[in-house]
Design a protein around this motif. Structure first.
Motif, PDB file in Angstrom:
ATOM      1  N   UNK A 104       0.826  -1.211   0.000  1.00 55.84           N
ATOM      2  CA  UNK A 104       0.000   0.000   0.000  1.00 55.84           C
ATOM      3  C   UNK A 104       0.861   1.262   0.000  1.00 55.84           C
ATOM      4  N   UNK A 105       2.186   1.098   0.106  1.00 51.40           N
ATOM      5  CA  UNK A 105       3.142   2.205  -0.009  1.00 51.40           C
ATOM      6  C   UNK A 105       3.685   2.225  -1.429  1.00 51.40           C
ATOM      7  N   UNK A 106       3.701   3.400  -2.057  1.00 51.87           N
ATOM      8  CA  UNK A 106       4.236   3.517  -3.413  1.00 51.87           C
ATOM      9  C   UNK A 106       5.246   4.657  -3.487  1.00 51.87           C
ATOM     10  N   UNK A 107       6.526   4.351  -3.775  1.00 52.41           N
ATOM     11  CA  UNK A 107       7.477   5.428  -4.082  1.00 52.41           C
ATOM     12  C   UNK A 107       7.195   5.950  -5.482  1.00 52.41           C
ATOM     13  N   UNK A 108       7.352   7.250  -5.671  1.00 48.77           N
ATOM     14  CA  UNK A 108       7.075   7.831  -6.991  1.00 48.77           C
ATOM     15  C   UNK A 108       8.197   8.807  -7.330  1.00 48.77           C
ATOM     16  N   UNK A 109       9.000   8.447  -8.312  1.00 48.11           N
ATOM     17  CA  UNK A 109      10.130   9.297  -8.689  1.00 48.11           C
ATOM     18  C   UNK A 109      10.435   9.103 -10.163  1.00 48.11           C
ATOM     19  N   UNK A 110      11.196  10.073 -10.683  1.00 49.18           N
ATOM     20  CA  UNK A 110      11.801   9.854 -11.993  1.00 49.18           C
ATOM     21  C   UNK A 110      13.192  10.464 -11.992  1.00 49.18           C
ATOM     22  N   UNK A 111      13.583  11.100 -13.064  1.00 47.54           N
ATOM     23  CA  UNK A 111      14.974  11.498 -13.206  1.00 47.54           C
ATOM     24  C   UNK A 111      15.183  12.994 -13.010  1.00 47.54           C
ATOM     25  N   UNK A 112      14.509  13.562 -11.994  1.00 51.00           N
ATOM     26  CA  UNK A 112      14.862  14.909 -11.605  1.00 51.00           C
ATOM     27  C   UNK A 112      16.298  14.966 -11.129  1.00 51.00           C
ATOM     28  N   UNK A 113      16.803  13.822 -10.709  1.00 52.57           N
ATOM     29  CA  UNK A 113      18.211  13.643 -10.372  1.00 52.57           C
ATOM     30  C   UNK A 113      18.601  12.254 -10.862  1.00 52.57           C
ATOM     31  N   UNK A 114      19.665  12.178 -11.653  1.00 45.01           N
ATOM     32  CA  UNK A 114      20.100  10.906 -12.234  1.00 45.01           C
ATOM     33  C   UNK A 114      21.115  10.177 -11.372  1.00 45.01           C
ATOM     34  N   UNK A 115      21.410  10.701 -10.184  1.00 47.96           N
ATOM     35  CA  UNK A 115      22.460  10.115  -9.371  1.00 47.96           C
ATOM     36  C   UNK A 115      22.175   8.677  -8.991  1.00 47.96           C
ATOM     37  N   UNK A 116      23.206   7.860  -9.055  1.00 48.92           N
ATOM     38  CA  UNK A 116      23.062   6.445  -8.742  1.00 48.92           C
ATOM     39  C   UNK A 116      22.797   6.249  -7.255  1.00 48.92           C
ATOM     40  N   UNK A 117      23.502   6.976  -6.419  1.00 53.90           N
ATOM     41  CA  UNK A 117      23.371   6.784  -4.968  1.00 53.90           C
ATOM     42  C   UNK A 117      22.104   7.424  -4.418  1.00 53.90           C
ATOM     43  N   UNK A 118      21.907   8.691  -4.721  1.00 56.08           N
ATOM     44  CA  UNK A 118      20.817   9.444  -4.121  1.00 56.08           C
ATOM     45  C   UNK A 118      19.450   9.093  -4.699  1.00 56.08           C
ATOM     46  N   UNK A 119      19.406   8.674  -5.951  1.00 56.51           N
ATOM     47  CA  UNK A 119      18.113   8.615  -6.644  1.00 56.51           C
ATOM     48  C   UNK A 119      17.806   7.276  -7.303  1.00 56.51           C
ATOM     49  N   UNK A 120      18.772   6.410  -7.387  1.00 55.42           N
ATOM     50  CA  UNK A 120      18.543   5.105  -8.007  1.00 55.42           C
ATOM     51  C   UNK A 120      19.235   3.992  -7.229  1.00 55.42           C
TER      52      UNK A 120
END
Length: 668
Positions: A104-120
């Motif tokens: 019931x929890x959904x993370x929602x993101x895209x590539x506002x930041x392409x960083x491997x550590x912080x965002x992917x």
């Protein structure tokens, strides 16, 4: 005290530029393009050149906030502590897990930041360990990935190979706006005698700088590609030696092309038969000939089909044999140098975890039968209330009673006005990260140049805090940036240089002949004109024209195609709110309409016009323009609704329907 730190641009751009950031007494005072980096080469784009305007904007969000009024444009907020913010978030997460399970929890993101550590990296590890729903991030390249799931139809030679090209085709690609560092290669190729052709429904900056521009009807790229294939095959211009050695399904392709009418395909794409014939002959007989496609080719109902059809051209002509021939697309270090499974750790997720297509968010939020319901939405690196299509439905869904939404961003974006808790994010100058370019074979470890502004915290720091509060014991969730870097690099021998040098080459030499001897990423190693896997799945195995979901012939009530476009001074919705950018873009905030269409409606230059369909509407002043063909209107997108003076934004009218394969967006 003054020093210089090298920081890597993490934006969703193929170039991944390295910036020299001058810091004086703890404050960044100047940003310059690094001259040593082989792509950056001393030049930054108009966006990143203004990076400090973003970092030190007076509108920067500096403290956690909670909403005190109703969700939506009239929302109000009050400052709270990080302790209260995190306690509120984790309490709602725990409650949702208890009532409806972790999905019931959904993370929602895209590539506002392409960083491997912080965002992917850390984000995926946390949500996988929690058992949250997977997010299928299809908004940009779903059609491409849908096609790639069946065959090798996209990646190609390194951009350096363009120096040897004699014909360069930018197909739905506008690098002067969206990836300018490939252009020096093009200019040098032109100096050596190359011809440049742009295929685009709009006469873009790149089209205006090209030798020729072929304007087609939006969403009909596969019709044009099929017409070219037919001319090449019918006139004996195919490289049958290459075809016989390195492709499969040629007989079936020939049969398919024989059944197609060149005149029908010409009518479908609105390009004259004579133009198609002349260009197909030039393409087939000019060596080396390169095609570079952009993401726009796949953002219509037949997006995956378009990718597949265009990819057939260099295989049929044997263009892959030559340095500077074939496809020159985004196949850089992001795709070839990192182990995404080791970074993201999908193995931490429970078996059977569902996947939610981000393009269907509004539909799922409002579906009473979607089980379990999405009760917690955690938004980061994405301004969904500006960037997603069909905004009327989406915003209504974001106001659904019982939905708890968190937005972690640098600014009070349009999306923040639908959040319960808003968290202040660090800028790329304020955090460690690692960036792999997707337009070149380069990677960089980017270290923080300055301390965070206000109480801003990075994605990774917040996700680690949530993990501890949620009782997550998995060590991978708490890894440092350097530890994740070691996981990320496929070639472990590069790690010391990666952590110490401004950038590393992840490939010793550019890959200039990736398919000269076949070597396609298919079971047979050959290019598949006819794809057995598609056939096994009950789909058309051959290239075909898949029409847009909405066509002029079928939508008589709405007789214009609408083309939302990217501006050189903003990146999607990033930068669209900054005063310096709004001033620069003020003259471009128009609807471009052909004179014939304007006269038919009694529209004069400067008149405010309402652009509408069944989904919604927005208002802009008209600009009479030959950049669009009759029957098509165009506007830049990325401005924020909260700054539109109630006139709305382009995504009020765009469609949430999906591409033929891959579940991608159909904005065009």
């Amino acid at each position: 005290m003054t020093h210089t730190t090298l920081v890597v641009c993490p934006h969703d751009c193929p170039d991944s530029c390295v910036m020299d950031v001058t810091v004086r007494d703890g404050r960044a005072v100047q940003i310059k393009a690094n001259k040593e980096h082989p792509f950056t080469r001393g030049a930054l784009c108009a966006k990143v050149d203004k990076f400090l305007e973003r970092v030190y904007s007076p509108d920067r969000l500096l403290h956690p906030m909670k909403r005190t009024g109703p969700k939506g444009p009239q929302a109000t907020f009050e400052r709270i502590s990080w302790g209260e913010a995190l306690t509120t978030i984790t309490a709602r997460m725990k409650s949702s897990v208890s009532e409806n399970g972790p999905q019931s929890i959904l993370p929602f993101s895209y590539r506002g930041n392409n960083g491997v550590y912080q965002s992917n990296g850390i984000d995926r590890r946390l949500f996988h360990a929690l058992g949250a729903s997977f997010l299928d991030r299809t908004i940009c390249a779903g059609g491409l990935y849908g096609a790639m799931a069946y065959s090798d139809v996209f990646f190609g030679f390194s951009p350096e190979g363009l120096l040897e090209s004699k014909l360069i085709v930018f197909w739905a690609s506008n690098p002067l706006n969206t990836g300018l560092h490939v252009w020096p290669f093009v200019l040098e190729a032109k100096r050596r005698g190359a011809r440049v052709v742009t295929i685009d429904p709009f006469r873009s900056r790149t089209a205006r700088a090209s030798d020729d521009h072929i304007a087609l009807r939006p969403g009909t790229d596969s019709a044009l590609a099929l017409a070219m294939l037919k001319v090449i095959n019918d006139e004996g211009l195919a490289d049958l030696d290459y075809v016989n050695q390195h492709t499969t399904g040629y007989a079936s392709l020939t049969e398919r092309l024989g059944a197609l009418s060149l005149h029908d395909l010409s009518r479908d794409c609105d390009v004259p038969v004579s133009t198609i014939q002349a260009f197909a002959r030039d393409y087939a007989t000019t060596r080396p000939a390169a095609i570079r496609t952009g993401v726009g080719i796949q953002r219509s109902g037949g997006g995956a089909a378009a990718v597949r059809a265009v990819a057939c051209l260099p295989a049929l002509t044997g263009a892959w044999r030559d340095v500077g021939g074939g496809l020159c697309n985004f196949g850089g270090a992001m795709f070839t140098a990192q182990d995404t499974k080791r970074v993201m750790r999908p193995d931490l997720a429970p078996e059977g975890t569902r996947t939610v297509n981000m393009m269907r968010l509004a539909e799922h939020l409002m579906d009473p039968d979607f089980d379990p319901p999405i009760n917690v939405l955690y938004v980061y690196n994405c301004n969904l209330a500006a960037s997603m299509p069909d905004q009327q439905n989406l915003r209504r869904a974001l106001q659904r009673p019982g939905l708890f939404t968190v937005v972690h961003d640098l600014f009070l974006t349009d999306s923040a006005y639908y959040a319960d808790i808003v968290l202040p994010a660090t800028s790329p100058l304020e955090q460690d990260d690692m960036i792999f370019a997707y337009g070149g074979h380069f990677g960089s470890f980017s270290r923080a140049a300055i301390a965070p502004s206000g109480e801003a915290r990075s994605n990774a720091e917040v996700f680690r805090s949530i993990g501890r509060s949620m009782g997550v014991s998995e060590p991978a969730v708490y890894a440092t940036a350097e530890e994740v870097a070691r996981d990320a690099l496929l070639d472990g021998r590069l790690i010391d240089d990666f952590l110490q040098q401004p950038f590393v080459k992840t490939r010793s030499e550019p890959d200039l002949l990736p398919r000269a001897e076949g070597g396609f990423l298919t079971p047979s190693g050959k290019f598949e004109f006819s794809c057995a896997k598609l056939k096994d799945d009950g789909l058309d195995p051959l290239p075909a024209f898949v029409r847009p979901h909405e066509t002029l012939e079928e939508q008589a009530q709405f007789p214009l195609n609408f083309l939302p476009r990217k501006h050189k001074d903003s990146l999607n919705s990033s930068y669209g709110h900054l005063p310096v950018m709004r001033r620069q873009e003020a003259n471009d905030r128009t609807l471009e309409i052909h004179g014939n269409d304007a006269r038919a409606r009694g529209i004069a230059a400067g008149d405010e016009v309402r652009i509408f369909n069944r989904r919604g509407a927005f208002v802009l002043p008209a600009k009479i323009s030959d950049n669009v063909q009759p029957g098509t209107v165009a506007s830049f997108w990325g401005w924020w609704d909260k700054l539109s003076d109630g006139k709305g934004i382009a995504n009020n009218v765009t469609s949430a329907a999906l591409t033929d394969l891959g579940g991608g967006g159909t904005f065009y």
